[in-house]
Design an enzyme around this catalytic site. Sequence first.
Site, PDB file in Angstrom:
ATOM      1  N   LEU A  10     -12.152  -5.746 -10.414  1.00 36.07           N
ATOM      2  CA  LEU A  10     -13.043  -4.637 -10.073  1.00 36.07           C
ATOM      3  C   LEU A  10     -12.369  -3.285 -10.246  1.00 36.07           C
ATOM      4  O   LEU A  10     -13.047  -2.282 -10.473  1.00 36.07           O
ATOM      5  CB  LEU A  10     -13.537  -4.773  -8.631  1.00 36.07           C
ATOM      6  CG  LEU A  10     -14.379  -6.015  -8.322  1.00 36.07           C
ATOM      7  CD1 LEU A  10     -14.701  -6.077  -6.834  1.00 36.07           C
ATOM      8  CD2 LEU A  10     -15.668  -6.026  -9.144  1.00 36.07           C
ATOM      9  N   GLY A  11     -11.046  -3.246 -10.118  1.00 35.34           N
ATOM     10  CA  GLY A  11     -10.354  -1.972 -10.271  1.00 35.34           C
ATOM     11  C   GLY A  11      -8.861  -2.105 -10.063  1.00 35.34           C
ATOM     12  O   GLY A  11      -8.365  -3.114  -9.542  1.00 35.34           O
ATOM     13  N   GLY A  41      -5.110   0.378  -9.148  1.00 35.82           N
ATOM     14  CA  GLY A  41      -4.607   1.645  -8.624  1.00 35.82           C
ATOM     15  C   GLY A  41      -3.717   1.463  -7.426  1.00 35.82           C
ATOM     16  O   GLY A  41      -3.804   0.465  -6.708  1.00 35.82           O
ATOM     17  N   ASN A  42      -2.791   2.446  -7.227  1.00 34.99           N
ATOM     18  CA  ASN A  42      -1.889   2.474  -6.071  1.00 34.99           C
ATOM     19  C   ASN A  42      -1.111   1.169  -5.904  1.00 34.99           C
ATOM     20  O   ASN A  42      -0.963   0.655  -4.798  1.00 34.99           O
ATOM     21  CB  ASN A  42      -2.666   2.786  -4.782  1.00 34.99           C
ATOM     22  CG  ASN A  42      -3.222   4.194  -4.787  1.00 34.99           C
ATOM     23  OD1 ASN A  42      -2.629   5.096  -5.360  1.00 34.99           O
ATOM     24  ND2 ASN A  42      -4.365   4.387  -4.149  1.00 34.99           N
ATOM     25  N   GLY A  43      -0.626   0.644  -7.025  1.00 39.41           N
ATOM     26  CA  GLY A  43       0.227  -0.540  -6.957  1.00 39.41           C
ATOM     27  C   GLY A  43      -0.503  -1.823  -6.651  1.00 39.41           C
ATOM     28  O   GLY A  43       0.117  -2.801  -6.238  1.00 39.41           O
ATOM     29  N   GLY A  44      -1.817  -1.843  -6.835  1.00 42.92           N
ATOM     30  CA  GLY A  44      -2.566  -3.045  -6.504  1.00 42.92           C
ATOM     31  C   GLY A  44      -3.781  -3.223  -7.389  1.00 42.92           C
ATOM     32  O   GLY A  44      -4.059  -2.430  -8.290  1.00 42.92           O
ATOM     33  N   VAL A 103      -8.037  -4.815  -7.205  1.00 38.59           N
ATOM     34  CA  VAL A 103      -9.164  -5.334  -6.437  1.00 38.59           C
ATOM     35  C   VAL A 103      -9.934  -6.312  -7.329  1.00 38.59           C
ATOM     36  O   VAL A 103     -10.287  -5.975  -8.458  1.00 38.59           O
ATOM     37  CB  VAL A 103     -10.097  -4.214  -5.950  1.00 38.59           C
ATOM     38  CG1 VAL A 103     -11.256  -4.802  -5.151  1.00 38.59           C
ATOM     39  CG2 VAL A 103      -9.328  -3.210  -5.097  1.00 38.59           C
ATOM     40  N   ASP A 131     -10.100  10.748   3.827  1.00 37.00           N
ATOM     41  CA  ASP A 131     -10.283  10.703   2.371  1.00 37.00           C
ATOM     42  C   ASP A 131     -11.712  10.310   2.027  1.00 37.00           C
ATOM     43  O   ASP A 131     -11.950   9.512   1.122  1.00 37.00           O
ATOM     44  CB  ASP A 131      -9.292   9.720   1.745  1.00 37.00           C
ATOM     45  CG  ASP A 131      -9.079   9.970   0.255  1.00 37.00           C
ATOM     46  OD1 ASP A 131      -9.427  11.074  -0.217  1.00 37.00           O
ATOM     47  OD2 ASP A 131      -8.586   9.071  -0.444  1.00 37.00           O
TER      48      ASP A 131
END
Length: 326
Positions: free
Chosen positions: A64-65, A67-70, A72, A180
């Site tokens: 699904l996506g 980012g930030n070292g991970g 989904v 955020d």
Amino acid sequence: MALVKDRRQLNLRLPLPEHSERRPRFPLPLPPSSLSTTATTNPTATASTTTTITAADIEKVQVLGHGNGGTVYKVRHKRTSATYALKVVHGDSDPINRRQILSEISILRRTDSPYVVKCHGVLEKWGGDIAILMEFMDKGTLESLAKSGDLFSEQMVAKIAYQVVQGLEHLHAHKIIHRDLKPSNLLVNEQMQVKIADFGVSKIMCRTLDPCNSYVGTCAYMSPERFDPDTYGNGGTYNGYAGDIWSLGLTLLELYMGHFPYLPEGQRPDWATLMCAICFGEPPSLPEYVSKEFRSFIGCCLQKDSSKRWTATQLLSHPFLQNIKG
């Protein structure tokens, strides 16, 4: 401004731990329900019994996506066919990202609201990966809907606002600030239910007005006092609860207008331009043809003086939301 003084600290970095020290040496905190969940909480579930979910029980369907070292993933329970989202932070990722997911786990343990994305459990996988098994929202984010060309009418914005404000009221009542809030952190399903997600930079406040002066989050949605608490804050402090309300106002404006409200359509923001616009300019406004209730609601969110901004509880009584059913 206090801004100059605070930004000097942004380049300070703690030394990174050695690679071998990045593996967790203690059990991860689990939500109160651990990995036990009822399949009927998911609309795609095919069983009504309570199921204990393990890593072996689920299979990956698609990414699904990133980012930030991970990463989904959309995952499926092999036996019940229930679908979930699996948020994984890899074992060799930056320690900051690992601290953020541990913070997110801590936040999710405290929340139980239909307007906040549900956590079904936490998995620690071989190799130090940390994974959160979460509710799957099949329409993605409000940002993805907007980018796909979906238009948000005033009535649709009111329905979104009602749900997000309900979620914020729940979080703030539990002394949790999001920090955020933006379209990409609001998830949507086929029924247009909207839920707050992504608590990686959120904070649990120890006191009602505990100061919160770090520059985490996305600067485009930061309130004026986040940049300059001496000028716009209440007594020189940043009130995180009021900061969430400002971000809500900008988010709703963006959905209605079709572009980020502080900039002309198509212009890419930079930090200096945004800071000047937010701190020295007037708050963005709606077109003349919108209802007075909508205009008033946005005005209650986008007060530059944080002490004049309405709380989530007050916003729920605003006329703009009175005809909305949860």
